[in-house]
Design a protein around this motif. Structure first.
Motif, PDB file in Angstrom:
ATOM      1  N   HIS A 114      -6.221  86.713  -6.135  1.00 42.70           N
ATOM      2  CA  HIS A 114      -5.201  86.475  -7.152  1.00 42.70           C
ATOM      3  C   HIS A 114      -5.840  85.867  -8.401  1.00 42.70           C
ATOM      4  O   HIS A 114      -6.835  85.133  -8.309  1.00 42.70           O
ATOM      5  N   PRO A 115      -5.281  86.151  -9.563  1.00 44.83           N
ATOM      6  CA  PRO A 115      -5.882  85.685 -10.822  1.00 44.83           C
ATOM      7  C   PRO A 115      -6.143  84.184 -10.880  1.00 44.83           C
ATOM      8  O   PRO A 115      -7.212  83.761 -11.339  1.00 44.83           O
ATOM      9  N   ASP A 116      -5.196  83.366 -10.424  1.00 46.90           N
ATOM     10  CA  ASP A 116      -5.385  81.914 -10.492  1.00 46.90           C
ATOM     11  C   ASP A 116      -6.546  81.471  -9.611  1.00 46.90           C
ATOM     12  O   ASP A 116      -7.338  80.599 -10.003  1.00 46.90           O
ATOM     13  N   ASN A 117      -6.656  82.053  -8.422  1.00 48.45           N
ATOM     14  CA  ASN A 117      -7.743  81.681  -7.517  1.00 48.45           C
ATOM     15  C   ASN A 117      -9.101  82.102  -8.076  1.00 48.45           C
ATOM     16  O   ASN A 117     -10.096  81.386  -7.931  1.00 48.45           O
ATOM     17  N   ILE A 118      -9.130  83.265  -8.703  1.00 45.08           N
ATOM     18  CA  ILE A 118     -10.380  83.731  -9.312  1.00 45.08           C
ATOM     19  C   ILE A 118     -10.783  82.810 -10.457  1.00 45.08           C
ATOM     20  O   ILE A 118     -11.947  82.409 -10.573  1.00 45.08           O
ATOM     21  N   ALA A 119      -9.823  82.453 -11.300  1.00 45.63           N
ATOM     22  CA  ALA A 119     -10.122  81.568 -12.427  1.00 45.63           C
ATOM     23  C   ALA A 119     -10.610  80.207 -11.937  1.00 45.63           C
ATOM     24  O   ALA A 119     -11.548  79.628 -12.508  1.00 45.63           O
ATOM     25  N   ASN A 120      -9.995  79.685 -10.875  1.00 45.91           N
ATOM     26  CA  ASN A 120     -10.425  78.396 -10.329  1.00 45.91           C
ATOM     27  C   ASN A 120     -11.851  78.474  -9.796  1.00 45.91           C
ATOM     28  O   ASN A 120     -12.629  77.522  -9.938  1.00 45.91           O
ATOM     29  N   GLU A 137     -12.415  91.903 -23.477  1.00 49.60           N
ATOM     30  CA  GLU A 137     -13.374  92.956 -23.137  1.00 49.60           C
ATOM     31  C   GLU A 137     -12.672  94.282 -22.848  1.00 49.60           C
ATOM     32  O   GLU A 137     -13.208  95.356 -23.134  1.00 49.60           O
ATOM     33  N   LEU A 138     -11.474  94.200 -22.275  1.00 51.38           N
ATOM     34  CA  LEU A 138     -10.745  95.403 -21.860  1.00 51.38           C
ATOM     35  C   LEU A 138      -9.729  95.873 -22.894  1.00 51.38           C
ATOM     36  O   LEU A 138      -9.015  96.855 -22.659  1.00 51.38           O
ATOM     37  N   ASN A 139      -9.648  95.152 -24.018  1.00 54.36           N
ATOM     38  CA  ASN A 139      -8.666  95.477 -25.062  1.00 54.36           C
ATOM     39  C   ASN A 139      -7.234  95.449 -24.526  1.00 54.36           C
ATOM     40  O   ASN A 139      -6.412  96.324 -24.826  1.00 54.36           O
ATOM     41  N   LEU A 140      -6.961  94.437 -23.710  1.00 55.15           N
ATOM     42  CA  LEU A 140      -5.633  94.218 -23.154  1.00 55.15           C
ATOM     43  C   LEU A 140      -5.243  92.768 -23.401  1.00 55.15           C
ATOM     44  O   LEU A 140      -6.056  91.968 -23.865  1.00 55.15           O
ATOM     45  N   THR A 141      -4.003  92.418 -23.083  1.00 56.39           N
ATOM     46  CA  THR A 141      -3.619  91.009 -23.113  1.00 56.39           C
ATOM     47  C   THR A 141      -3.968  90.384 -21.766  1.00 56.39           C
ATOM     48  O   THR A 141      -4.028  91.083 -20.743  1.00 56.39           O
ATOM     49  N   ASP A 142      -4.188  89.073 -21.769  1.00 59.22           N
ATOM     50  CA  ASP A 142      -4.527  88.423 -20.506  1.00 59.22           C
ATOM     51  C   ASP A 142      -3.384  88.539 -19.501  1.00 59.22           C
ATOM     52  O   ASP A 142      -3.614  88.675 -18.299  1.00 59.22           O
ATOM     53  N   GLN A 143      -2.139  88.543 -19.987  1.00 59.83           N
ATOM     54  CA  GLN A 143      -1.005  88.672 -19.078  1.00 59.83           C
ATOM     55  C   GLN A 143      -0.959  90.055 -18.441  1.00 59.83           C
ATOM     56  O   GLN A 143      -0.648  90.196 -17.252  1.00 59.83           O
ATOM     57  N   ASP A 144      -1.293  91.083 -19.216  1.00 58.71           N
ATOM     58  CA  ASP A 144      -1.338  92.443 -18.667  1.00 58.71           C
ATOM     59  C   ASP A 144      -2.388  92.551 -17.563  1.00 58.71           C
ATOM     60  O   ASP A 144      -2.151  93.165 -16.515  1.00 58.71           O
ATOM     61  N   VAL A 145      -3.555  91.966 -17.804  1.00 57.46           N
ATOM     62  CA  VAL A 145      -4.631  92.011 -16.810  1.00 57.46           C
ATOM     63  C   VAL A 145      -4.195  91.304 -15.534  1.00 57.46           C
ATOM     64  O   VAL A 145      -4.347  91.839 -14.422  1.00 57.46           O
ATOM     65  N   LYS A 146      -3.636  90.113 -15.673  1.00 56.11           N
ATOM     66  CA  LYS A 146      -3.238  89.342 -14.496  1.00 56.11           C
ATOM     67  C   LYS A 146      -2.092  90.012 -13.745  1.00 56.11           C
ATOM     68  O   LYS A 146      -2.086  90.037 -12.507  1.00 56.11           O
ATOM     69  N   ASN A 147      -1.139  90.564 -14.478  1.00 56.66           N
ATOM     70  CA  ASN A 147      -0.012  91.228 -13.814  1.00 56.66           C
ATOM     71  C   ASN A 147      -0.471  92.446 -13.021  1.00 56.66           C
ATOM     72  O   ASN A 147      -0.012  92.682 -11.895  1.00 56.66           O
ATOM     73  N   ARG A 148      -1.371  93.218 -13.605  1.00 56.35           N
ATOM     74  CA  ARG A 148      -1.836  94.414 -12.897  1.00 56.35           C
ATOM     75  C   ARG A 148      -2.673  94.029 -11.680  1.00 56.35           C
ATOM     76  O   ARG A 148      -2.569  94.661 -10.623  1.00 56.35           O
ATOM     77  N   LEU A 149      -3.481  92.978 -11.816  1.00 54.84           N
ATOM     78  CA  LEU A 149      -4.273  92.529 -10.676  1.00 54.84           C
ATOM     79  C   LEU A 149      -3.364  92.025  -9.559  1.00 54.84           C
ATOM     80  O   LEU A 149      -3.590  92.328  -8.380  1.00 54.84           O
ATOM     81  N   ARG A 150      -2.333  91.278  -9.910  1.00 51.82           N
ATOM     82  CA  ARG A 150      -1.386  90.806  -8.891  1.00 51.82           C
ATOM     83  C   ARG A 150      -0.737  91.983  -8.163  1.00 51.82           C
ATOM     84  O   ARG A 150      -0.560  91.952  -6.939  1.00 51.82           O
ATOM     85  N   ALA A 151      -0.381  93.018  -8.909  1.00 49.84           N
ATOM     86  CA  ALA A 151       0.249  94.191  -8.296  1.00 49.84           C
ATOM     87  C   ALA A 151      -0.703  94.870  -7.313  1.00 49.84           C
ATOM     88  O   ALA A 151      -0.284  95.313  -6.229  1.00 49.84           O
ATOM     89  N   ILE A 152      -1.976  94.944  -7.668  1.00 48.27           N
ATOM     90  CA  ILE A 152      -2.969  95.556  -6.781  1.00 48.27           C
ATOM     91  C   ILE A 152      -3.133  94.729  -5.506  1.00 48.27           C
ATOM     92  O   ILE A 152      -3.173  95.267  -4.390  1.00 48.27           O
ATOM     93  N   VAL A 153      -3.217  93.415  -5.667  1.00 45.22           N
ATOM     94  CA  VAL A 153      -3.377  92.541  -4.498  1.00 45.22           C
ATOM     95  C   VAL A 153      -2.132  92.596  -3.614  1.00 45.22           C
ATOM     96  O   VAL A 153      -2.237  92.625  -2.380  1.00 45.22           O
ATOM     97  N   ASN A 154      -0.963  92.635  -4.234  1.00 42.21           N
ATOM     98  CA  ASN A 154       0.268  92.749  -3.446  1.00 42.21           C
ATOM     99  C   ASN A 154       0.308  94.065  -2.676  1.00 42.21           C
ATOM    100  O   ASN A 154       0.770  94.114  -1.527  1.00 42.21           O
TER     101      ASN A 154
END
Length: 202
Positions: A114-120, A137-154
């Motif tokens: 999850h994004p928070d665990n990775i950041a920690n 780096e990805l030309n996205l917003t940080d919220q978009d990156v975290k939301n998509r990562l959460r969806a993948i992990v879920n």
């Protein structure tokens, strides 16, 4: 010894090989044969590759901090070790094997997905604003990156913990749909994230 990013690349190659098996079997069998569990296995392995990569960059990064080749972070200074590890560290201050063992033992049961665990985890060896930097780096917003990562992990958790069954259809073993395109999109995104993390923390 392979670096963390090289290990990640090797793990992704295994994921891609499994996709090759799916495609090959698909050409040899009829549509009546369900091959989607190979796709589900790929999703699990992709997230596993991410998890392992974060474990490795954190371990290596913390050892670099201890050895003086990286700057100390507040999170690093708060990292707790056992009394046995502390005694070894005091008596062998020029060696880092004791800290390597401490990190492996403390992080061994933790998931860095999850994004928070990775950041920690990254804060233990780097002061960068992780998701803001990765998003740039990805030309996205940080919220978009975290939301998509959460969806993948879920999605991975549905497969691992719920047998990927749709609970809305009681009494039937109906699994959530999955396609090769789903796997490709997931694989590409996780690769992009890890390559971006590699860039911003080095």
């Amino acid at each position: 010894m392979l670096s963390p990013i090289e290990q990640f690349h090797e793990n992704i190659t295994r994921v891609q090989s499994l996709g090759g098996l799916h495609d090959a079997f698909g050409q040899l069998t009829t549509p009546a044969v369900d091959l989607t569990d190979l796709l589900r296995a790929q999703i699990v392995m992709i997230v596993s590759a991410l998890d392992h990569y974060i474990h490795e960059i954190t371990r290596v990064g913390m050892l670099e901090v201890y050895d003086g080749t990286r700057s100390q972070t507040d999170a690093f200074l708060r990292f707790q070790v056992t009394m046995g590890g502390a005694i070894k560290g005091i008596s062998r201050s020029s060696e880092n094997e004791w800290l390597d063992i401490e990190i492996r033992q403390k992080h061994g049961h933790q998931a860095f997905q999850h994004p928070d665990n990775i950041a920690n985890a990254v804060r233990l060896f780097s002061s960068c604003e992780l998701w803001r930097s990765v998003a740039s780096e990805l030309n996205l917003t940080d919220q978009d990156v975290k939301n998509r990562l959460r969806a993948i992990v879920n999605r991975r958790n549905q497969i691992v913990h719920e047998a990927d069954l749709d609970p809305s259809i009681s009494g039937y073993l109906n699994r959530w749909p999955i396609s090769s395109a789903d796997v490709t999109g997931t694989l590409d995104f996780i690769q992009d994230i890890c390559e971006a993390i590699h860039t911003v923390v080095n």
